[in-house]
Design a protein around this motif. Structure first.
Motif, PDB file in Angstrom:
ATOM      1  N   ILE A 110     -45.570  20.369 -44.161  1.00 43.27           N
ATOM      2  CA  ILE A 110     -46.615  20.902 -43.490  1.00 43.27           C
ATOM      3  C   ILE A 110     -46.947  22.545 -43.778  1.00 43.27           C
ATOM      4  CG2 ILE A 110     -48.069  21.299 -41.409  1.00 43.27           C
ATOM      5  CD1 ILE A 110     -47.016  18.378 -40.552  1.00 43.27           C
ATOM      6  N   GLU A 136     -51.324  25.798 -35.738  1.00 40.32           N
ATOM      7  CA  GLU A 136     -50.976  24.792 -34.541  1.00 40.32           C
ATOM      8  C   GLU A 136     -52.463  23.827 -34.609  1.00 40.32           C
ATOM      9  OE1 GLU A 136     -50.914  27.714 -34.013  1.00 40.32           O
ATOM     10  OE2 GLU A 136     -48.613  27.918 -33.379  1.00 40.32           O
ATOM     11  N   GLU A 155     -51.897  21.800 -37.903  1.00 34.22           N
ATOM     12  CA  GLU A 155     -50.768  20.747 -37.872  1.00 34.22           C
ATOM     13  C   GLU A 155     -51.376  19.500 -36.932  1.00 34.22           C
ATOM     14  OE1 GLU A 155     -45.850  20.986 -36.612  1.00 34.22           O
ATOM     15  OE2 GLU A 155     -47.398  21.985 -35.300  1.00 34.22           O
ATOM     16  N   ALA A 156     -52.122  19.800 -36.123  1.00 31.63           N
ATOM     17  CA  ALA A 156     -52.731  18.887 -35.092  1.00 31.63           C
ATOM     18  C   ALA A 156     -53.369  17.876 -36.031  1.00 31.63           C
ATOM     19  CB  ALA A 156     -53.511  19.394 -33.981  1.00 31.63           C
ATOM     20  N   VAL A 203     -53.256  17.441 -39.223  1.00 30.83           N
ATOM     21  CA  VAL A 203     -52.447  16.799 -40.174  1.00 30.83           C
ATOM     22  C   VAL A 203     -51.970  15.390 -39.435  1.00 30.83           C
ATOM     23  CG1 VAL A 203     -50.173  16.604 -41.455  1.00 30.83           C
ATOM     24  CG2 VAL A 203     -52.036  18.642 -41.645  1.00 30.83           C
ATOM     25  N   GLU A 204     -51.333  15.514 -38.355  1.00 29.37           N
ATOM     26  CA  GLU A 204     -51.002  14.354 -37.638  1.00 29.37           C
ATOM     27  C   GLU A 204     -52.140  13.359 -37.286  1.00 29.37           C
ATOM     28  OE1 GLU A 204     -49.175  16.472 -33.852  1.00 29.37           O
ATOM     29  OE2 GLU A 204     -47.349  16.943 -35.112  1.00 29.37           O
ATOM     30  N   ASP A 205     -53.203  14.045 -36.822  1.00 28.57           N
ATOM     31  CA  ASP A 205     -54.427  12.737 -36.564  1.00 28.57           C
ATOM     32  C   ASP A 205     -54.551  12.108 -38.141  1.00 28.57           C
ATOM     33  OD1 ASP A 205     -54.294  13.567 -34.085  1.00 28.57           O
ATOM     34  OD2 ASP A 205     -56.274  14.970 -34.572  1.00 28.57           O
ATOM     35  N   LYS A 206     -54.482  12.749 -39.016  1.00 29.72           N
ATOM     36  CA  LYS A 206     -54.830  12.098 -40.379  1.00 29.72           C
ATOM     37  C   LYS A 206     -53.875  11.207 -40.790  1.00 29.72           C
ATOM     38  CE  LYS A 206     -57.501  13.158 -42.959  1.00 29.72           C
ATOM     39  NZ  LYS A 206     -59.049  12.667 -43.369  1.00 29.72           N
ATOM     40  N   VAL A 207     -52.629  11.510 -40.629  1.00 28.48           N
ATOM     41  CA  VAL A 207     -51.258  10.295 -40.482  1.00 28.48           C
ATOM     42  C   VAL A 207     -51.803   9.217 -39.642  1.00 28.48           C
ATOM     43  CG1 VAL A 207     -49.022   9.902 -40.295  1.00 28.48           C
ATOM     44  CG2 VAL A 207     -49.680  12.280 -41.301  1.00 28.48           C
ATOM     45  N   GLU A 208     -52.134   9.605 -38.560  1.00 33.43           N
ATOM     46  CA  GLU A 208     -52.414   8.320 -37.493  1.00 33.43           C
ATOM     47  C   GLU A 208     -53.504   7.546 -38.193  1.00 33.43           C
ATOM     48  OE1 GLU A 208     -53.418   7.417 -32.942  1.00 33.43           O
ATOM     49  OE2 GLU A 208     -52.771   9.477 -33.482  1.00 33.43           O
ATOM     50  N   ASP A 224     -47.949  10.070 -45.981  1.00 30.07           N
ATOM     51  CA  ASP A 224     -46.907  11.006 -45.202  1.00 30.07           C
ATOM     52  C   ASP A 224     -47.459  12.343 -44.611  1.00 30.07           C
ATOM     53  OD1 ASP A 224     -46.982  12.477 -47.616  1.00 30.07           O
ATOM     54  OD2 ASP A 224     -45.165  11.649 -48.458  1.00 30.07           O
ATOM     55  N   GLU A 225     -46.599  13.054 -44.002  1.00 30.37           N
ATOM     56  CA  GLU A 225     -47.282  14.315 -43.650  1.00 30.37           C
ATOM     57  C   GLU A 225     -47.695  15.304 -44.869  1.00 30.37           C
ATOM     58  OE1 GLU A 225     -44.062  16.387 -41.249  1.00 30.37           O
ATOM     59  OE2 GLU A 225     -44.876  14.926 -39.524  1.00 30.37           O
TER      60      GLU A 225
END
Length: 501
Positions: free
Chosen positions: A4, A18, A21-22, A24-29, A36-37
């Motif tokens: 990331i 920040e 990064e948030a 990216v995590e939402d997109k993975v979910e 992947d990340e």
């Protein structure tokens, strides 16, 4: 350094890590483990690059969220509205206009941002804006998701209190402009996509820097009927749009058009008739030497149209001008001095050039009737016979206060005297004393004799001998193209024919 962080380092963005990064995590979910990340980070980075707008001119309706930099040029009032959910709190919105060197756009700030704008924003501040572009009521606007002042950034935009025509740029809003009314159009109606009826009308106004078409929408369309050519008006809270390659100043609900007591000069830059070529769109002016009645015709769609022809003459030649639609109703008479703008030069009857005045054209009558023609002839007493002065040209002995349309009315005075009154000095150069003699002869009641070809029948008859044009008052039945001689007293440029042979 993780995946990331590596993607973020290569990304030129103002988004904090920040926040990235948030996202990216939402997109993975959202993708349920299908990415992947690193893949998700690349997708987010692609979305961020898509939303970058180099200039305001790059923003278009339907784009994803965009980011851009702009200087505040106007701040509207905070307005409240009821939301669809009756239990929800009252909504607030504030419109802010921002601009860069490429153009201007309206930004809608909602709720807390609207309240903050009222208290903290100032005209001249530079903002970083993130939001969604859409087509608003007054053109393109951006519904803001985030707005931040940027004290270090510079945007080269001049904030004007009052605009001139040459200052107008595409996208400019909250425009105040003072100009002279050059022409008005009738109100037209149209059907909107939602089935409602819209209304629109136009004015054309000019100042010392140029002219612009003013488009009045719906409730403002009635304003077009309140003004006449020659009056000075102030357009308030207008916004600039483009049509067929030309800028227009639009007036909507917030806009105003009011009569003001100011002096504004507009100097038309006309093209000599002898220099006209087929396919050009130009401004022409001259003295009216022939007028035809209005004729009606049936269009292909079954509606009725109308057209009227007039013929004008300047120092270099003459041309027929076809006035279409509402312009055919303009009161134009023999001896008037008229300027036609944005006319299209076409191949006319018998291989003669013709100027076509359509919806884009303006028609400005500088003088009215035979009294004005006599005034032009009187002015010829001081003319050096060298032809009309154009905008920015040498005014010769003209007084400093004789500028604008009034000055143009005296340009080409010798041509007007010859075309309308048919009198000039023997010498082509035309001395001052010769011009005075011509003006005196025009008002003389002594008998004169004139031979020429009939170029207009009816009341009045117009004769032309190739060098001069005369109007004739006679009951004789004459045919177009017939060569006749008339004899009788001449008053105000018209021969009262006792004999026709």
């Amino acid at each position: 350094m993780g995946a990331i962080e590596e993607v973020y380092e290569d990304l030129d963005t103002d988004v904090e890590f920040e926040e990235f990064e948030a996202a990216v995590e939402d997109k993975v979910e959202q993708m349920g483990g299908l990415a992947d990340e690193e893949t998700a980070a690349m997708l987010i980075a692609h979305e961020l690059r898509d939303e970058e707008a180099d200039t305001i001119a790059d923003i278009e309706p339907g784009m994803n969220d965009v980011k851009f930099l702009g200087k505040v040029t106007a701040i509207g009032e905070v307005r409240t509205f009821e939301r669809d959910d009756e239990e929800a709190e009252e909504g607030r919105v504030c419109n802010v206009d921002v601009a860069d060197a490429s153009g201007s756009v309206r930004v809608a700030l909602w709720d807390d941002m609207a309240a903050a704008a009222e208290e903290e924003l100032e005209v001249g501040q530079v903002l970083r804006v993130m939001g969604r572009p859409k087509e608003g009521y007054s053109g393109l606007e951006v519904s803001a998701d985030k707005v931040e002042p940027d004290e270090d950034a510079e945007v080269d935009v001049q904030v004007l209190d009052t605009y001139r025509v040459e200052d107008l740029t595409l996208g400019a809003s909250d425009v105040d402009l003072v100009g002279q009314v050059l022409d008005t159009d009738s109100i037209r109606t149209f059907d909107r996509d939602d089935g409602s009826e819209g209304r629109v009308a136009n004015l054309t106004v000019g100042d010392e820097t140029g002219r612009v078409r003013v488009t009045l929408w719906d409730g403002k369309a009635d304003l077009a009927e309140e003004f006449e050519a020659g009056e000075v008006v102030e357009v308030g809270d207008g916004y600039v749009r483009e049509r067929d390659g030309d800028l227009e100043l639009h007036v909507g609900d917030r806009g105003t058009v009011e009569r003001v007591d100011e002096d504004v000069e507009y100097v038309p830059e006309t093209t000599d008739i002898a220099d006209l070529e087929i396919g050009e769109t130009v401004d022409v002016g001259g003295g009216v030497i022939e007028t035809d009645p209005v004729r009606t015709f049936d269009r292909d769609d079954g509606s009725e149209g109308q057209v009227r022809n007039v013929r004008i003459k300047d120092e270099t030649g003459e041309i027929r001008v076809a006035l279409w639609g509402d312009k055919a109703d303009r009161e134009i008479e023999l001896a008037d001095r008229v300027v036609f703008t944005d006319v299209e030069i076409q191949d006319g009857w018998q291989d003669d050039l013709e100027a076509s005045a359509n919806w884009r054209s303006t028609v400005t009558v500088l003088d009215e009737g035979s009294d004005a023609a006599a005034g032009v002839a009187d002015g010829a007493a001081g003319s050096d016979g060298s032809g009309g002065n154009r905008a920015g040209g040498d005014g010769g002995d003209r007084g400093a206060d004789e500028t604008g349309l009034g000055a143009f009315a005296e340009d080409g005075q010798k041509a007007a005297a010859e075309a309308v009154a048919g009198e000039s000095g023997e010498d082509e150069g035309g001395s001052a004393s010769g011009g005075a003699a011509a003006a005196t002869a025009e008002r003389s009641s002594e008998g004169v004799e004139f031979t020429g070809t009939v170029v207009q029948t009816g009341d009045p008859v117009v004769l032309d001998d190739g060098q001069r044009t005369k109007t004739v008052d006679t009951d004789a039945s004459l045919r177009l193209g017939e060569e006749v001689t008339v004899r009788g007293p001449e008053r105000d440029g018209t021969i009262d024919a006792d004999d026709v042979f």
